[in-house]
Design a protein around this motif. Structure first.
Motif, PDB file in Angstrom:
ATOM      1  N   ALA A   4       0.835  -1.206   0.000  1.00 38.51           N
ATOM      2  CA  ALA A   4       0.000   0.000   0.000  1.00 38.51           C
ATOM      3  C   ALA A   4       0.870   1.256   0.000  1.00 38.51           C
ATOM      4  CB  ALA A   4      -0.928  -0.001   1.209  1.00 38.51           C
ATOM      5  N   ARG A   5       1.950   1.225   0.741  1.00 42.84           N
ATOM      6  CA  ARG A   5       2.852   2.378   0.793  1.00 42.84           C
ATOM      7  C   ARG A   5       3.478   2.632  -0.582  1.00 42.84           C
ATOM      8  NH1 ARG A   5       8.232   3.097   4.431  1.00 42.84           N
ATOM      9  NH2 ARG A   5       8.272   5.351   4.279  1.00 42.84           N
ATOM     10  N   PHE A   6       3.918   1.558  -1.231  1.00 47.33           N
ATOM     11  CA  PHE A   6       4.484   1.694  -2.568  1.00 47.33           C
ATOM     12  C   PHE A   6       3.435   2.189  -3.555  1.00 47.33           C
ATOM     13  CE2 PHE A   6       5.133   0.019  -6.818  1.00 47.33           C
ATOM     14  CZ  PHE A   6       6.369   0.562  -7.120  1.00 47.33           C
ATOM     15  N   GLU A   7       2.250   1.634  -3.509  1.00 45.63           N
ATOM     16  CA  GLU A   7       1.182   2.028  -4.435  1.00 45.63           C
ATOM     17  C   GLU A   7       0.826   3.508  -4.284  1.00 45.63           C
ATOM     18  OE1 GLU A   7      -2.067  -0.737  -3.970  1.00 45.63           O
ATOM     19  OE2 GLU A   7      -0.801  -2.415  -4.573  1.00 45.63           O
ATOM     20  N   ARG A   8       0.809   3.996  -3.052  1.00 47.97           N
ATOM     21  CA  ARG A   8       0.545   5.427  -2.836  1.00 47.97           C
ATOM     22  C   ARG A   8       1.644   6.279  -3.460  1.00 47.97           C
ATOM     23  NH1 ARG A   8      -0.761   3.660   2.259  1.00 47.97           N
ATOM     24  NH2 ARG A   8       1.208   4.433   3.087  1.00 47.97           N
ATOM     25  N   ALA A   9       2.883   5.881  -3.259  1.00 47.62           N
ATOM     26  CA  ALA A   9       4.012   6.631  -3.817  1.00 47.62           C
ATOM     27  C   ALA A   9       3.972   6.593  -5.343  1.00 47.62           C
ATOM     28  CB  ALA A   9       5.334   6.065  -3.305  1.00 47.62           C
ATOM     29  N   TYR A  10       3.671   5.448  -5.891  1.00 51.66           N
ATOM     30  CA  TYR A  10       3.603   5.304  -7.354  1.00 51.66           C
ATOM     31  C   TYR A  10       2.503   6.203  -7.920  1.00 51.66           C
ATOM     32  CZ  TYR A  10       3.265   3.054 -11.925  1.00 51.66           C
ATOM     33  OH  TYR A  10       3.245   2.813 -13.275  1.00 51.66           O
ATOM     34  N   ALA A  11       1.327   6.137  -7.326  1.00 50.17           N
ATOM     35  CA  ALA A  11       0.194   6.937  -7.821  1.00 50.17           C
ATOM     36  C   ALA A  11       0.470   8.432  -7.688  1.00 50.17           C
ATOM     37  CB  ALA A  11      -1.076   6.566  -7.059  1.00 50.17           C
ATOM     38  N   ALA A  12       1.092   8.818  -6.616  1.00 47.23           N
ATOM     39  CA  ALA A  12       1.318  10.246  -6.367  1.00 47.23           C
ATOM     40  C   ALA A  12       2.473  10.820  -7.183  1.00 47.23           C
ATOM     41  CB  ALA A  12       1.584  10.477  -4.877  1.00 47.23           C
ATOM     42  N   HIS A  13       3.466  10.001  -7.499  1.00 53.85           N
ATOM     43  CA  HIS A  13       4.707  10.559  -8.046  1.00 53.85           C
ATOM     44  C   HIS A  13       5.113  10.008  -9.408  1.00 53.85           C
ATOM     45  CE1 HIS A  13       5.037  12.463  -4.212  1.00 53.85           C
ATOM     46  NE2 HIS A  13       5.099  11.308  -3.591  1.00 53.85           N
ATOM     47  N   TYR A  14       4.324   9.140  -9.987  1.00 54.69           N
ATOM     48  CA  TYR A  14       4.692   8.587 -11.290  1.00 54.69           C
ATOM     49  C   TYR A  14       4.836   9.695 -12.336  1.00 54.69           C
ATOM     50  CZ  TYR A  14       4.636   6.086 -15.677  1.00 54.69           C
ATOM     51  OH  TYR A  14       4.967   5.633 -16.930  1.00 54.69           O
ATOM     52  N   GLU A  15       3.856  10.569 -12.428  1.00 52.14           N
ATOM     53  CA  GLU A  15       3.871  11.599 -13.482  1.00 52.14           C
ATOM     54  C   GLU A  15       5.071  12.535 -13.396  1.00 52.14           C
ATOM     55  OE1 GLU A  15       0.168  13.548 -14.285  1.00 52.14           O
ATOM     56  OE2 GLU A  15      -0.928  11.660 -14.154  1.00 52.14           O
ATOM     57  N   PRO A  16       5.394  13.119 -12.226  1.00 53.21           N
ATOM     58  CA  PRO A  16       6.568  14.004 -12.212  1.00 53.21           C
ATOM     59  C   PRO A  16       7.876  13.253 -12.474  1.00 53.21           C
ATOM     60  CG  PRO A  16       5.586  13.875 -10.020  1.00 53.21           C
ATOM     61  CD  PRO A  16       4.669  13.164 -10.955  1.00 53.21           C
ATOM     62  N   ILE A  17       7.970  12.015 -12.016  1.00 56.17           N
ATOM     63  CA  ILE A  17       9.183  11.237 -12.266  1.00 56.17           C
ATOM     64  C   ILE A  17       9.280  10.904 -13.750  1.00 56.17           C
ATOM     65  CG2 ILE A  17      10.392   9.067 -11.782  1.00 56.17           C
ATOM     66  CD1 ILE A  17      10.516  11.180  -9.500  1.00 56.17           C
ATOM     67  N   PHE A  18       8.167  10.523 -14.357  1.00 55.70           N
ATOM     68  CA  PHE A  18       8.169  10.221 -15.788  1.00 55.70           C
ATOM     69  C   PHE A  18       8.554  11.467 -16.594  1.00 55.70           C
ATOM     70  CE2 PHE A  18       6.404   9.715 -20.016  1.00 55.70           C
ATOM     71  CZ  PHE A  18       6.895   8.463 -20.356  1.00 55.70           C
ATOM     72  N   ALA A  19       8.003  12.618 -16.238  1.00 55.63           N
ATOM     73  CA  ALA A  19       8.319  13.859 -16.955  1.00 55.63           C
ATOM     74  C   ALA A  19       9.803  14.196 -16.805  1.00 55.63           C
ATOM     75  CB  ALA A  19       7.454  15.005 -16.436  1.00 55.63           C
ATOM     76  N   TYR A  20      10.339  14.037 -15.614  1.00 61.28           N
ATOM     77  CA  TYR A  20      11.761  14.286 -15.354  1.00 61.28           C
ATOM     78  C   TYR A  20      12.622  13.390 -16.238  1.00 61.28           C
ATOM     79  CZ  TYR A  20      16.153  13.988 -12.678  1.00 61.28           C
ATOM     80  OH  TYR A  20      17.469  13.971 -12.291  1.00 61.28           O
ATOM     81  N   VAL A  21      12.288  12.118 -16.273  1.00 60.54           N
ATOM     82  CA  VAL A  21      13.066  11.153 -17.052  1.00 60.54           C
ATOM     83  C   VAL A  21      12.891  11.390 -18.551  1.00 60.54           C
ATOM     84  CG1 VAL A  21      13.272   8.693 -17.610  1.00 60.54           C
ATOM     85  CG2 VAL A  21      13.106   9.419 -15.224  1.00 60.54           C
ATOM     86  N   LEU A  22      11.681  11.684 -18.984  1.00 59.76           N
ATOM     87  CA  LEU A  22      11.418  11.896 -20.404  1.00 59.76           C
ATOM     88  C   LEU A  22      12.257  13.040 -20.960  1.00 59.76           C
ATOM     89  CD1 LEU A  22       9.802  11.073 -22.901  1.00 59.76           C
ATOM     90  CD2 LEU A  22       7.997  12.644 -22.150  1.00 59.76           C
ATOM     91  N   ARG A  23      12.447  14.091 -20.165  1.00 58.05           N
ATOM     92  CA  ARG A  23      13.256  15.221 -20.623  1.00 58.05           C
ATOM     93  C   ARG A  23      14.731  14.873 -20.733  1.00 58.05           C
ATOM     94  NH1 ARG A  23       9.215  17.975 -17.715  1.00 58.05           N
ATOM     95  NH2 ARG A  23      10.308  17.818 -15.729  1.00 58.05           N
TER      96      ARG A  23
END
Length: 164
Positions: A4-23
């Motif tokens: 549950a802790r991992f799932e919360r972190a994934y849901a909350a932070h996937y988009e900014p991490i993906f955007a950071y990596v994509l750039r």
């Protein structure tokens, strides 16, 4: 609980991490692969995951290390491809905003460490204090690195004929 802790972190932070990596990668596929490795590492280290407000900074730190590994692999691949094909071409996302390539050329001449810290501030919008937490370094260390990176970038821009 860990799940549950991992799932919360994934849901909350996937988009900014993906955007950071994509750039910082050449394609959506590369970015997807890197982000998958980031969250795989986060899952493996979920017990080390800090509290919610620090989680995204912790993930940025993991992403930086995974990107560094990805970049090393990419450079090895590019050198091999260049030898095999006797040509090498790359494209950057900055070509559309920097048609003559002067800013990109100046930025590309910077050390990877300088590129990274400037990107964390300019693109990700992190403060030196947040970067310090992501890197596990004192804030004064980050401020000094940022100042030096900005100075080196200004010198490179001047070399391209761009006054700062």
């Amino acid at each position: 609980m860990r799940s549950a802790r991992f799932e919360r972190a994934y849901a909350a932070h996937y988009e900014p991490i993906f955007a950071y990596v994509l750039r910082r990668t050449d394609s959506v596929q590369d970015a997807s692969d890197v982000v998958a490795d980031v969250f795989l590492t986060a899952w493996r280290r979920v017990d080390d995951m800090p509290d919610d407000e620090e989680t995204v900074l912790w993930l940025y730190g993991i992403a930086r290390r995974v990107l560094a590994n990805h970049a090393r692999s990419r450079r090895r691949y590019d050198r091999l491809a260049a030898r095999v094909l006797a040509t090498g071409t790359t494209s950057t996302a900055t070509e559309a905003r920097d048609p003559d390539g002067a800013v990109a050329a100046a930025f590309d001449r910077l050390r990877p460490e300088d590129q990274d810290i400037l990107g964390l501030v300019a693109v990700e919008g992190l403060t030196p204090t947040e970067i310090a937490r992501a890197l596990g370094r004192p804030a004064v260390y980050v401020r000094v690195r940022l100042h030096r990176a900005r100075s080196r970038f200004a010198r490179e821009l001047n070399a391209e004929g761009i006054e700062m």
